[in-house]
Design an enzyme around this catalytic site. Structure first.
Site, short mmCIF file in Angstrom:
data_model
loop_
_atom_site.label_atom_id
_atom_site.label_comp_id
_atom_site.label_asym_id
_atom_site.label_seq_id
_atom_site.Cartn_x
_atom_site.Cartn_y
_atom_site.Cartn_z
N THR A 147 0.81 -1.22 0.00
CA THR A 147 0.00 0.00 0.00
C THR A 147 0.85 1.27 0.00
O THR A 147 1.90 1.33 0.66
CB THR A 147 -0.92 0.00 1.24
OG1 THR A 147 -1.68 -1.21 1.24
CG2 THR A 147 -1.85 1.20 1.25
N PHE A 156 0.81 2.65 5.89
CA PHE A 156 0.00 1.72 6.72
C PHE A 156 0.65 0.33 6.85
O PHE A 156 -0.06 -0.69 6.80
CB PHE A 156 -1.41 1.49 6.12
CG PHE A 156 -2.20 2.72 5.80
CD1 PHE A 156 -2.25 3.80 6.67
CD2 PHE A 156 -2.96 2.78 4.63
CE1 PHE A 156 -3.02 4.91 6.36
CE2 PHE A 156 -3.73 3.88 4.32
CZ PHE A 156 -3.76 4.95 5.19
N GLU A 160 -4.13 -14.34 2.82
CA GLU A 160 -4.31 -13.23 3.76
C GLU A 160 -5.80 -13.05 4.10
O GLU A 160 -6.17 -12.86 5.26
CB GLU A 160 -3.74 -11.97 3.07
CG GLU A 160 -3.97 -10.70 3.82
CD GLU A 160 -3.13 -9.53 3.26
OE1 GLU A 160 -2.13 -9.77 2.56
OE2 GLU A 160 -3.50 -8.38 3.55
N GLY A 173 -23.92 -1.80 27.83
CA GLY A 173 -24.36 -0.49 28.32
C GLY A 173 -23.19 0.49 28.43
O GLY A 173 -22.23 0.42 27.65
C1 FAD Z 1 -4.02 -0.67 10.40
C2 FAD Z 1 -3.72 -0.96 8.97
C3 FAD Z 1 -2.79 -1.94 8.67
C4 FAD Z 1 -2.46 -2.20 7.32
N1 FAD Z 1 -1.44 -3.08 7.05
C5 FAD Z 1 -0.96 -3.15 5.77
C6 FAD Z 1 0.23 -3.87 5.48
O1 FAD Z 1 0.82 -4.51 6.35
N2 FAD Z 1 0.70 -3.87 4.20
C7 FAD Z 1 0.07 -3.21 3.21
O2 FAD Z 1 0.55 -3.22 2.07
N3 FAD Z 1 -1.07 -2.51 3.45
C8 FAD Z 1 -1.60 -2.46 4.71
N4 FAD Z 1 -2.73 -1.74 4.97
C9 FAD Z 1 -3.45 -1.11 3.88
C10 FAD Z 1 -4.86 -1.65 3.65
O3 FAD Z 1 -4.81 -2.91 3.05
C11 FAD Z 1 -5.58 -0.58 2.82
O4 FAD Z 1 -5.88 0.49 3.70
C12 FAD Z 1 -6.84 -1.11 2.17
O5 FAD Z 1 -6.51 -2.00 1.15
C13 FAD Z 1 -7.70 0.04 1.58
O6 FAD Z 1 -6.92 0.89 0.81
P1 FAD Z 1 -6.99 2.49 1.06
O7 FAD Z 1 -6.83 2.75 2.50
O8 FAD Z 1 -6.07 3.15 0.12
O9 FAD Z 1 -8.48 2.88 0.67
P2 FAD Z 1 -9.01 3.28 -0.79
O10 FAD Z 1 -8.48 2.34 -1.80
O11 FAD Z 1 -8.77 4.72 -1.00
O12 FAD Z 1 -10.57 3.03 -0.61
C14 FAD Z 1 -11.33 3.78 0.34
C15 FAD Z 1 -12.70 3.15 0.43
O13 FAD Z 1 -13.36 3.25 -0.82
C16 FAD Z 1 -14.13 2.12 -1.08
N5 FAD Z 1 -13.69 1.51 -2.35
C17 FAD Z 1 -12.42 1.34 -2.80
N6 FAD Z 1 -12.41 0.76 -4.01
C18 FAD Z 1 -13.72 0.55 -4.35
C19 FAD Z 1 -14.38 -0.03 -5.48
N7 FAD Z 1 -13.69 -0.56 -6.49
N8 FAD Z 1 -15.74 -0.04 -5.49
C20 FAD Z 1 -16.45 0.47 -4.44
N9 FAD Z 1 -15.88 1.01 -3.34
C21 FAD Z 1 -14.53 1.05 -3.29
C22 FAD Z 1 -13.95 1.16 0.13
O14 FAD Z 1 -15.01 1.36 1.04
C23 FAD Z 1 -12.65 1.63 0.74
O15 FAD Z 1 -12.57 1.38 2.13
C24 FAD Z 1 -3.12 -1.50 6.29
C25 FAD Z 1 -4.09 -0.54 6.62
C26 FAD Z 1 -4.37 -0.26 7.93
C27 FAD Z 1 -5.34 0.84 8.24
#
Ligand code: FAD
Length: 381
Positions: free
Chosen positions: A129, A159, A246, A343
């Site tokens: 990510t 992240f 995963e 609660g």
């Molecule tokens: C605590 C934590 C730990 C993590 N650990 C790792 C890690 O170890 N390694 C790693 O590589 N990543 C990690 N991640 C990243 C995680 O996998 C991503 O946050 C996740 O895949 C979502 O990507 P984004 O945050 O960029 O959200 P975005 O891609 O910006 O999406 C935001 C929201 O939009 C909606 N959305 C997105 N795409 C679509 C679609 N095609 N159609 C409809 N709705 C959609 C969903 O509701 C989504 O939640 C971690 C994240 C967190 C918060």
């Protein structure tokens, strides 16, 4: 839980072993780790010495060569610990990061790293990510350019679980500037002390407090040619393949958490009195918990069936995506109800259910957001 057809005696012994470990070595200390923002290395090494980091890995490197159902047991039981941060620290190492090495590593890479990964001496992270590319993995911009016998890596990752305290990072970067999207991405093994690699920031989170999460930065970071993981420009497909495991594991973790939260809430409502009766005497409460338990049981069976399909070598992307979508949402609904029936106490910091509620929130986002997972299902129906 209902006994079922998927697990054999070896699986049940593993479950007992992990449950005992959690009760003796995690439950008494989990709160401290939450405050410290990390799981101590000696606990991880102890898990390694008990064989819990090599459940699926070849015996020649110190693993136990068990199947997908065995990892489901690990994830469920760690989920039941009530400390989501602890659970994900371990599961990222065992089932989200190190599989990149095991599935694509050369003999030399496996011999160099895997025995210590299994022992818990080397902790791993996977860095896909970026701040501009999460769900849309193909949008990543971190890139590596080949120079003589090494690659020069530039960019950043966001992240990343185990980002601060890992020793070994599996990093996705674009290696062919002429291609866009899923083409031209390669995985690299980056050792912690590689010059040009640094922790950009440590990220404070709503939940999973005992899991360390970081932004990673690569500035002219030189990666030797032998640290390419898998085929050059084929990394996207490796990432997608590893996502399957995963997501099964995250589903199992979520169901372990949900089942445990219902148990804790049953205990609470059977003791707590209001209007001259135990809360359990209220039909609406009883029925809601019974309904949630039925849904969690259904979620567990979907996880087990999917893990079984995976263990048979069947293509089960549709089922895996269902697992991630269904379990990630369900655990949040369960936590809402469980907190509701606790609660005011359920809103107070330091109570188990308050932590579990916060920890669960990421389950419908991380590792594949519900909407993205449902698109994967929709493509296949
Ligand atoms: C605590 C934590 C730990 C993590 N650990 C790792 C890690 O170890 N390694 C790693 O590589 N990543 C990690 N991640 C990243 C995680 O996998 C991503 O946050 C996740 O895949 C979502 O990507 P984004 O945050 O960029 O959200 P975005 O891609 O910006 O999406 C935001 C929201 O939009 C909606 N959305 C997105 N795409 C679509 C679609 N095609 N159609 C409809 N709705 C959609 C969903 O509701 C989504 O939640 C971690 C994240 C967190 C918060």
């Amino acid at each position: 839980m209902i006994k079922n057809a998927y697990f054999n005696e070896e699986h049940e012994l593993l479950r007992d072993q992990i449950r005992r470990f959690v009760s003796e070595k995690v439950a008494p200390y989990g709160e401290t780790w939450e405050t410290e923002g990390m799981v101590p290395r000696n606990i991880l090494q102890e898990m390694g010495s008990l064989g819990l980091f090599g459940i699926r890995y070849p015996e020649q490197y110190g693993g136990s060569d068990l199947d997908t159902l065995a990892t489901v047991i690990l994830a469920e039981e760690l989920g039941r610990s009530t400390f989501g941060g602890f659970a994900v620290t371990v599961l990222v190492h065992t089932d989200m990061a190190s599989p990149h090495l095991v599935n694509a590593g050369t003999e030399a890479q496996l011999s160099r790293y895997l025995p210590n990964i299994i022992k818990g001496n080397l902790i791993t992270a996977v860095a896909v990510t970026e701040s501009g590319a999460g769900s849309d993995v193909a949008g990543l911009k971190t890139h590596a350019i080949k120079q003589a016998n090494h690659w020069v890596l530039n960019g950043s990752k966001m992240f990343i679980t185990n980002g601060v305290y890992s020793d070994l990072y599996f990093v996705a970067a674009r290696t062919n500037p002429d291609t866009k999207g899923s083409h031209g991405i390669t995985m690299f093994i980056v050792e912690k002390d590689t010059p040009g690699f640094s922790i950009g920031s440590v990220l404070d989170k709503m939940g999973w407090h005992s899991s360390d999460t970081a932004e990673l930065v690569f500035e002219n970071c030189q990666i030797p040619e032998e640290n390419i993981l898998g085929e050059v420009n084929q990394g996207f497909y490796a990432i997608m393949k590893n996502f399957q495991n995963e997501r099964i594991v995250l589903g199992a973790q979520a169901m372990g958490e949900a089942a445990k939260a219902i148990e804790l809430t049953l205990e609470y409502v059977k003791e707590r009195e209001a209007f001259g009766q135990k809360l359990w005497e209220k039909q609406t409460i009883r029925q809601r918990l019974a309904r949630r338990l039925a849904q969690v049981e259904a979620g567990c069976q979907l996880v087990y069936h999917t893990a079984w399909l995976d263990a048979q070598g069947e293509d089960c992307i549709k089922e895996v995506s269902m697992v991630k979508a269904y379990c990630g949402e369900l655990v949040n609904r369960v936590m809402y109800d469980c907190q509701q029936f606790h609660g005011g106490f359920g809103y107070i910091k330091g109570t188990t259910i308050e932590r579990m509620f916060r920890d669960a929130r990421i389950q419908s986002v991380g590792g594949g957001a519900t909407e993205v997972m449902l698109e994967e299902v929709a493509k296949r129906i």
